[in-house]
Design a protein around this motif. Sequence first.
Motif, PDB file in Angstrom:
ATOM      1  N   GLN A   6       0.839  -1.201   0.000  1.00 37.06           N
ATOM      2  CA  GLN A   6       0.000   0.000   0.000  1.00 37.06           C
ATOM      3  C   GLN A   6       0.867   1.241   0.000  1.00 37.06           C
ATOM      4  N   CYS A   7       0.222   2.377  -0.324  1.00 39.88           N
ATOM      5  CA  CYS A   7       0.973   3.618  -0.218  1.00 39.88           C
ATOM      6  C   CYS A   7       1.180   3.923   1.266  1.00 39.88           C
ATOM      7  N   HIS A   8       1.980   4.910   1.581  1.00 42.59           N
ATOM      8  CA  HIS A   8       2.364   5.123   2.976  1.00 42.59           C
ATOM      9  C   HIS A   8       1.182   5.479   3.863  1.00 42.59           C
ATOM     10  N   CYS A   9       0.238   6.267   3.333  1.00 42.40           N
ATOM     11  CA  CYS A   9      -0.892   6.700   4.167  1.00 42.40           C
ATOM     12  C   CYS A   9      -2.082   5.756   4.064  1.00 42.40           C
ATOM     13  N   GLY A  10      -2.060   4.815   3.130  1.00 38.57           N
ATOM     14  CA  GLY A  10      -3.137   3.839   3.029  1.00 38.57           C
ATOM     15  C   GLY A  10      -4.302   4.263   2.153  1.00 38.57           C
ATOM     16  N   ALA A  11      -4.155   5.322   1.367  1.00 38.41           N
ATOM     17  CA  ALA A  11      -5.238   5.750   0.477  1.00 38.41           C
ATOM     18  C   ALA A  11      -5.475   4.728  -0.641  1.00 38.41           C
ATOM     19  N   ALA A  12      -4.455   3.943  -0.958  1.00 40.60           N
ATOM     20  CA  ALA A  12      -4.602   2.894  -1.967  1.00 40.60           C
ATOM     21  C   ALA A  12      -3.768   1.695  -1.552  1.00 40.60           C
ATOM     22  N   GLU A  13      -4.286   0.499  -1.873  1.00 41.91           N
ATOM     23  CA  GLU A  13      -3.511  -0.706  -1.590  1.00 41.91           C
ATOM     24  C   GLU A  13      -3.508  -1.611  -2.809  1.00 41.91           C
ATOM     25  N   ARG A  55      -9.012   3.552  -1.749  1.00 45.49           N
ATOM     26  CA  ARG A  55      -9.950   3.877  -0.669  1.00 45.49           C
ATOM     27  C   ARG A  55     -10.335   5.348  -0.687  1.00 45.49           C
ATOM     28  N   GLN A  56      -9.376   6.212  -1.064  1.00 44.52           N
ATOM     29  CA  GLN A  56      -9.640   7.657  -1.118  1.00 44.52           C
ATOM     30  C   GLN A  56      -9.264   8.146  -2.507  1.00 44.52           C
ATOM     31  N   ASP A  57     -10.271   8.154  -3.378  1.00 43.55           N
ATOM     32  CA  ASP A  57      -9.996   8.429  -4.783  1.00 43.55           C
ATOM     33  C   ASP A  57      -9.434   9.831  -5.007  1.00 43.55           C
ATOM     34  N   ASP A  58      -9.873  10.804  -4.176  1.00 42.35           N
ATOM     35  CA  ASP A  58      -9.389  12.175  -4.366  1.00 42.35           C
ATOM     36  C   ASP A  58      -7.910  12.307  -4.009  1.00 42.35           C
ATOM     37  N   GLY A  79       2.754  10.917  -1.320  1.00 43.81           N
ATOM     38  CA  GLY A  79       3.784  10.998  -2.343  1.00 43.81           C
ATOM     39  C   GLY A  79       4.239   9.685  -2.928  1.00 43.81           C
ATOM     40  N   THR A  80       3.628   8.580  -2.502  1.00 46.38           N
ATOM     41  CA  THR A  80       4.067   7.261  -2.968  1.00 46.38           C
ATOM     42  C   THR A  80       3.645   7.002  -4.416  1.00 46.38           C
ATOM     43  N   TYR A  81       4.574   6.491  -5.215  1.00 47.91           N
ATOM     44  CA  TYR A  81       4.264   6.015  -6.570  1.00 47.91           C
ATOM     45  C   TYR A  81       3.963   4.530  -6.467  1.00 47.91           C
ATOM     46  N   LEU A  82       2.737   4.142  -6.850  1.00 48.92           N
ATOM     47  CA  LEU A  82       2.299   2.754  -6.684  1.00 48.92           C
ATOM     48  C   LEU A  82       2.573   1.884  -7.907  1.00 48.92           C
TER      49      LEU A  82
END
Length: 142
Positions: A6-13, A55-58, A79-82
Amino acid sequence: MKLHGQCHCGAAEVSFETEIAPKDHVVRTCQCSFCRKHGARTIADPNGRLDVSIRQDDQIARYQFAPATVDFLVCKGCGTYLCAVLNADDVSYSTLNINVMDDRAAFSSVDAPVSYDGETTADRIARRISVWTPTRVVVAGG
Ligand SMILES: [Zn+2]
């Protein structure tokens, strides 16, 4: 096996299904300026499958640069590139930045620098369809 990241903040996994053991994946370090600025180390498996759950599209940018054939999914929050996603017909394909994986240390093969500067856009799309991972991007909650 199914590998999670996942990205660091968890907006996407991401959930990456592959029969290739992490240590046996070829880890590519694309030499394009975008990948180098992120220190990206990428893998793909044309016989695997990647599920991206947003999880957080915006918070998730679909960054593009010329020739804009793929979306680079970057979290605006942390700032994570997934991953980079190519949308072709009804299927999508992606290459995954292993820096986002929970067990990124398991991808222990030596980085293979690659450069695609000489490719035409058509060659580039054809290569991605043949070697990238079939992918589904789902935005949670619509
Ligand atoms: Zn994030």
